[in-house]
Design an enzyme around this catalytic site. Structure first.
Site, PDB file in Angstrom:
ATOM      1  CD  GLU A  46      -2.951   0.998   2.373  1.00 41.79           C
ATOM      2  OE1 GLU A  46      -3.899   1.801   2.400  1.00 41.79           O
ATOM      3  OE2 GLU A  46      -2.828   0.065   3.200  1.00 41.79           O
ATOM      4  CG  ASN A 193      -9.892  -1.362   1.645  1.00 43.76           C
ATOM      5  OD1 ASN A 193      -9.559  -2.512   1.901  1.00 43.76           O
ATOM      6  ND2 ASN A 193      -9.658  -0.358   2.493  1.00 43.76           N
ATOM      7  CD  GLU A 194     -10.321  -1.840   6.327  1.00 45.07           C
ATOM      8  OE1 GLU A 194     -10.362  -0.706   6.845  1.00 45.07           O
ATOM      9  OE2 GLU A 194      -9.494  -2.706   6.654  1.00 45.07           O
ATOM     10  CE1 TYR A 261      -3.493  -5.586   9.163  1.00 45.83           C
ATOM     11  CE2 TYR A 261      -5.796  -4.924   9.058  1.00 45.83           C
ATOM     12  CZ  TYR A 261      -4.545  -5.002   8.482  1.00 45.83           C
ATOM     13  OH  TYR A 261      -4.341  -4.502   7.215  1.00 45.83           O
ATOM     14  CD  GLU A 318      -6.349  -4.286   4.485  1.00 43.80           C
ATOM     15  OE1 GLU A 318      -6.154  -3.923   5.667  1.00 43.80           O
ATOM     16  OE2 GLU A 318      -6.812  -3.544   3.612  1.00 43.80           O
ATOM     17  CD  GLN A 367       0.523  -2.392   3.814  1.00 38.98           C
ATOM     18  OE1 GLN A 367       1.372  -1.734   3.239  1.00 38.98           O
ATOM     19  NE2 GLN A 367      -0.638  -1.884   4.156  1.00 38.98           N
TER      20      GLN A 367
END
Length: 515
Positions: A46, A193-194, A261, A318, A367
């Site tokens: 990103e 995204n999101e 996460y 993610e 990432q």
């Protein structure tokens, strides 16, 4: 054999002396399951901190050796992982990214403010052509995330045409004038995204309507698969609703994304430390990452109810660890240390993904470089590989392998404080080379685990591979000591047609079973 590897083997021998767990592993090699897609080992790059600029891209005029701006050392390291997929340009950044800013002469590209990550200037030096040059250098496929948040249907539609059209359309000719006459291959394209957060703070119903509208006008020139922006953590409402409502006449949908996460939670000082943690933070982090199993199972149940033909994949695009940023690093750059604990987090997630290979057909860790749970860390011209990098390399044989069932017996709980998790995690698969591979994780940082392995239908003659472990729970590689955590050779003996392995405390082991 160098001194470092001798030390690693000594750790293995010492750990086995204190083995407490007696675990039975049975591999049913005669019952092949679904293929573990290579895309499960995808990466995420990103426009965030030094994740691209400095970490991967230095520009063609840099004194750091590079190929058309991409630094040679990092690209070479990533190529060794056989990176199958790179997701770009975000993330939250995707919903403020306008693709026309990133084409044409770099000196003439506009400068924008990256409002999501640090408020820094974004000069758009890395745009569409540069990104595809990177994936071509890596031998990877592209996962491009479109701007649904601040973009328009027309803008997204034209970007798809610019990237993938073959022929003489104005956008195809523009791409050719900018240096690439042939169309690019876009393996996956994310529509937003999101959407529940930085992508627009929408409800599932709102996003489903937007998805259908945008997807109606996207006409890729190749076999691009469209990914809908789904939910996160324990929220299954997005998967439930989208799996029922993102289809329709002329609307393509191939998968629903999911984000989770792993965080250890705050310690007594309110810190989420990436290093310097105690055993309570060790086990709590591993316990939190194991929640991925329940999250996937709950979402897959929704998919199975509405999509029994399994047309939709569950794309965990993610995932990874999220700690406090390193002291002295720039706010919003999400730069954190990467330790042995992160290596175990990665391996535990891989084993979970393998167990759900029929639905989890693509993921991307957050990432690639310098940001969150990175493969590589850089500082100027210096580069160091992380423990997570080494686990990715150990698991390469599982890419496009055929999963085989694994059962565990007498698997004790590793406990500390109020947390308790299984001591051993396992996964097995038949690789493309025909060999049988077994991956094992010992989560206990204080005791080895003795494991017996039975391969049903055949006699195992031994096993050889590698082990990743270290003396300290937070052991990590630095620019001064780049090999503090690295794999060492590992062998297992045959006994009565099976195998006997001693897994060192806090270790990841991947072996080829000799049949």
């Amino acid at each position: 054999m160098n001194k470092l590897r001798l030390c690693a083997l000594a750790v293995c021998a010492a750990a086995s002396t204190f083995a407490t767990a007696q675990v039975g592993v049975t591999i049913d090699a005669g019952k092949p399951g679904p293929v573990i897609s290579r895309y499960v080992y995808g990466q995420f790059a990103e426009h965030l901190g030094t994740g691209i600029y400095g970490g991967l891209w230095v520009g063609p005029d840099s004194t750091i050796p590079n190929t058309r701006g991409w630094r040679n050392d990092v690209v070479a390291a990533l190529k060794a992982l056989h990176v199958p997929l790179v997701r770009w340009p975000g993330g939250c950044f995707a919903d403020q990214y306008h693709w026309r800013d990133g084409i044409g002469p770099r000196a003439q590209r506009p400068v924008r403010i990256n409002t999501n990550w640090g408020g820094v200037d974004e000069d758009n030096a890395v745009g569409t052509h540069e990104f595809f040059d990177l994936v071509e250098q890596l031998g990877a496929d592209a996962y491009v995330n479109g701007n649904l948040g601040t973009g328009t249907v027309r803008e997204m539609s034209e970007w798809i045409e610019y990237m993938t059209a073959d022929g003489t359309s104005s956008l195809a000719r523009l791409r050719a004038r900018n240096g690439h006459p042939a169309p690019y291959k876009v393996a996956f394209f994310g529509i937003g995204n999101e959407a529940w957060g930085c992508g627009g703070n929408m409800r599932p119903e709102q996003y489903a309507d937007a998805y259908r509208r945008y997807a109606t006008f996207l006409h890729p020139g190749g076999d691009t698969q469209f990914i809908a922006a789904g939910g996160h953590d324990e929220d299954t409402s997005w998967t439930d609703y989208l799996s029922q409502h993102i289809g329709g006449w002329g609307v393509r949908a191939h998968g629903i994304s999911f984000h989770y996460y792993t965080s250890p939670g705050a310690d007594k000082n309110g810190k989420y430390g990436a290093a310097g943690f105690d055993e309570s933070r060790w086990i709590h982090t591993l316990s939190e990452t194991r929640r991925m199993e329940g999250f996937i199972a709950a979402n897959v149940a929704k998919l199975d109810a509405h999509d029994p033909q399994k047309k939709l994949m569950f794309a965990v695009d993610e995932w990874g660890t999220w700690y406090d940023a390193e002291e002295g690093s720039r706010p919003g750059f999400l730069q954190q240390q990467n330790s042995l604990r992160d290596a175990l987090v990665a391996a535990l997630n891989f084993n979970i993904f393998h167990a759900h290979a029929d639905r989890v057909r693509m993921t991307s860790i957050a990432q690639m470089v310098n940001v969150l749970q990175a493969m590589v860390r850089t500082d100027g011209a210096r580069m160091v590989l992380t423990p997570t990098y080494h686990v990715f390399r150990m698991y390469v044989p599982f890419q496009d392998a055929v999963s085989v069932p694994v059962t565990l017996a007498h698997n004790p709980l590793y406990t500390f404080g109020t947390d308790a998790i299984p001591a051993v995690s396992a996964s097995a698969a038949r690789g493309k080379d025909g060999k049988l591979y077994l991956a094992l994780v010992n989560t206990n940082p204080r005791a080895a685990a003795d494991v017996t392995v039975d391969v049903s239908g055949t006699a195992a003659r031994g096993a050889a591979g590698s082990v990743l472990t270290a003396a300290a729970m937070d052991a990590h590689n630095t620019f001064a000591a780049p090999d503090a955590v690295r794999p060492a050779p590992f062998q297992a003996a045959a006994r009565d047609g099976g195998l006997v392995l001693s897994l060192p405390a806090k270790s990841v082991v991947v072996v080829t079973v000799q049949e």
